[in-house]
Design a protein around this motif. Structure first.
Motif, PDB file in Angstrom:
ATOM      1  N   HIS A 166       5.418   4.720  -8.487  1.00 26.44           N
ATOM      2  CA  HIS A 166       4.473   6.141  -7.805  1.00 26.44           C
ATOM      3  C   HIS A 166       3.310   6.541  -8.728  1.00 26.44           C
ATOM      4  O   HIS A 166       3.307   5.438  -9.699  1.00 26.44           O
ATOM      5  N   SER A 168       2.945   8.809 -10.935  1.00 27.39           N
ATOM      6  CA  SER A 168       3.395   9.759 -11.707  1.00 27.39           C
ATOM      7  C   SER A 168       3.497   9.071 -13.625  1.00 27.39           C
ATOM      8  O   SER A 168       2.920   9.748 -14.686  1.00 27.39           O
ATOM      9  N   ARG A 192       6.831  -0.331  -3.588  1.00 24.67           N
ATOM     10  CA  ARG A 192       8.491  -0.176  -3.372  1.00 24.67           C
ATOM     11  C   ARG A 192       8.987  -1.237  -2.123  1.00 24.67           C
ATOM     12  O   ARG A 192       8.452  -2.012  -1.888  1.00 24.67           O
ATOM     13  N   GLN A 206      -1.432   6.201  -3.672  1.00 27.28           N
ATOM     14  CA  GLN A 206      -0.813   7.914  -3.964  1.00 27.28           C
ATOM     15  C   GLN A 206      -2.181   8.124  -4.925  1.00 27.28           C
ATOM     16  O   GLN A 206      -2.558   7.664  -5.709  1.00 27.28           O
ATOM     17  N   GLU A 208      -2.001  11.179  -8.267  1.00 31.46           N
ATOM     18  CA  GLU A 208      -1.566  12.370  -9.049  1.00 31.46           C
ATOM     19  C   GLU A 208      -2.504  13.797  -8.977  1.00 31.46           C
ATOM     20  O   GLU A 208      -3.352  13.280  -9.463  1.00 31.46           O
ATOM     21  N   SER A 281       5.502  18.233  -4.629  1.00 29.77           N
ATOM     22  CA  SER A 281       4.513  19.328  -6.450  1.00 29.77           C
ATOM     23  C   SER A 281       5.932  20.600  -7.121  1.00 29.77           C
ATOM     24  O   SER A 281       6.817  20.111  -6.691  1.00 29.77           O
ATOM     25  N   PHE A 304       1.976  17.340  -9.508  1.00 28.53           N
ATOM     26  CA  PHE A 304       1.880  16.968  -7.090  1.00 28.53           C
ATOM     27  C   PHE A 304       0.906  15.534  -7.511  1.00 28.53           C
ATOM     28  O   PHE A 304       0.495  14.562  -8.309  1.00 28.53           O
ATOM     29  N   GLY A 305       2.046  15.093  -5.847  1.00 26.56           N
ATOM     30  CA  GLY A 305       1.496  13.871  -6.033  1.00 26.56           C
ATOM     31  C   GLY A 305       1.671  13.839  -3.668  1.00 26.56           C
ATOM     32  O   GLY A 305       2.599  13.830  -3.611  1.00 26.56           O
TER      33      GLY A 305
HETATM   34  N1  PHE Z   1       5.732  10.761  -7.640  1.00 19.09           N
HETATM   35  C1  PHE Z   1       6.807  11.934  -6.626  1.00 19.09           C
HETATM   36  C2  PHE Z   1       6.574  10.526  -5.774  1.00 19.09           C
HETATM   37  O1  PHE Z   1       6.689   9.811  -5.636  1.00 19.09           O
HETATM   38  C3  PHE Z   1       6.066  13.157  -6.008  1.00 19.09           C
HETATM   39  C4  PHE Z   1       5.430  13.636  -6.816  1.00 19.09           C
HETATM   40  C5  PHE Z   1       4.210  13.341  -8.336  1.00 19.09           C
HETATM   41  C6  PHE Z   1       6.390  14.430  -7.441  1.00 19.09           C
HETATM   42  C7  PHE Z   1       4.319  14.913  -8.343  1.00 19.09           C
HETATM   43  C8  PHE Z   1       5.935  16.045  -7.595  1.00 19.09           C
HETATM   44  C9  PHE Z   1       4.746  16.040  -8.788  1.00 19.09           C
HETATM   45  O2  PHE Z   1       7.632  11.317  -5.025  1.00 19.09           O
END
Ligand code: PHE
Length: 335
Positions: A166, A168, A192, A206, A208, A281, A304-305
């Protein structure tokens, strides 16, 4: 002798005009102007003629030689440029249009998302595709044996690296190098270990978002996401937040929008529900702040993503995520 020269001239002109290739032109040159040609023989024999004849024949020989050299050059350039004769260049054909390139649909989608978030005061940040366990998992509060890791199986590289699952980890990298306030979006490719199907690929994209400051409230997260979705889909778009779980946010919410394909009535894309999940999020978990050396009592924030491919699918009507990465021009030219 003069008549003979005239006949030679006519034969040579015909041979040169009819020649279709470089080798035919060369054959004609050897036959009419070469060392063993009749013209050369006459020219060498001029000395045996009487004075009067020599002057007359000599002039005719020189004239013919220079005429034939001119014709020879013409014939050479005609066969070289390919004009005349079958297979030549037809200048009356319409020209070929140059191809006009354009941005990939995923890039266009990302451009639009960045434009909206830049307008909301966010900066763009990026991070590496090959991450380490700390940035992709540990610092985001996924301990080694945490079941949330099951959803993030990935590809490992020698030496302990892994392909990030991700975007993140970019949160962690930015917080490690900067002090709040922080307001960033981080777009990029993620990986993944998935069995590919119409809505899953082992590579996808994604975006972020992260905002860290003092006294950041959940209402601000909600406000920013609703603002963003209205910019993207129009003022009347339906949005709903559902409770969710992520190890690095608490509380967490999944954000759905009214299905763009059926306008909420229910269809194959939204699996009959009328809603499509677009974002994860939540409020940044205090343990994440601790992992990057921030004081959780001092700062707060939201993250959030969202899946860029999924938004691109809704924007373009493409119903198979795998098409985006095949780079088949027959597909790309249609959207
Ligand atoms: N990183 C998470 C995912 O890939 C998404 C996410 C990002 C959720 C930021 C909350 C905050 O599933």
């Amino acid at each position: 002798m003069i008549d003979r020269l005239r006949a030679l001239g006519a034969a040579a002109r015909q041979a040169l005009e009819e020649a279709q290739s470089e080798s035919e032109v060369e054959e004609a040159r050897i036959a009419f102007l070469g060392r063993k040609s009749e013209l050369n023989r006459i020219s060498r024999g001029l000395g045996t003629l009487s004075d009067g004849e020599r002057r007359e024949v000599g002039r005719a020989v020189n004239q013919l030689k220079s005429d034939l050299k001119g014709l020879l050059e013409e014939a050479k350039s005609r066969v070289a440029s390919g004009t005349g004769g079958a297979g030549g260049l037809d200048v009356t054909l319409p020209g070929r249009r140059p191809w006009v390139g354009r941005k990939h649909p995923l890039t266009r989608t990302l451009d639009r998302l960045e434009e909206i978030f830049l307008g909301l005061g966010f900066e763009v940040a990026v991070g590496p595709h090959i991450e380490d366990d700390f940035h992709n998992f540990e610092a985001l509060n996924f301990p080694a044996d945490h079941p949330a890791r099951d959803e993030h199986d990935t590809f490992y590289v020698e030496g302990g690296g892994l392909l990030r699952t991700h975007t993140s980890p970019v949160q962690i990298r930015v917080m490690q190098t900067r002090k709040p306030p922080i307001r960033i979006v981080a777009p990029g490719r993620v990986f993944r270990n998935e069995t590919p199907d119409a809505s899953h690929g082992s590579e996808f994209f994604q975006l972020e978002g992260l905002y860290v400051d003092r006294d950041v409230r959940f209402g601000e997260l909600k406000g920013v996401l609703i603002k963003f979705l209205r910019e993207l889909y129009g003022e009347n778009v339906g949005v709903r937040l559902r409770p969710g779980f992520f190890p690095f946010t608490e509380p967490s919410a999944e954000v759905d929008v009214e299905c763009r394909i059926c306008r909420g009535r229910g269809c194959g894309v939204c699996k009959g529900t009328g809603w499509v999940e677009l974002l994860g999020s939540g409020m940044v978990d205090p343990r994440v702040f601790a992992a990057v050396g921030y004081d959780p009592d001092e700062v707060s924030g939201y993250a959030f993503g969202l899946g860029i491919d999924r938004i691109a699918m809704m924007m373009t009507g493409v119903d198979d995520i795998r098409l985006f990465l095949e780079n088949d021009l027959r597909f790309l030219r249609q959207i």
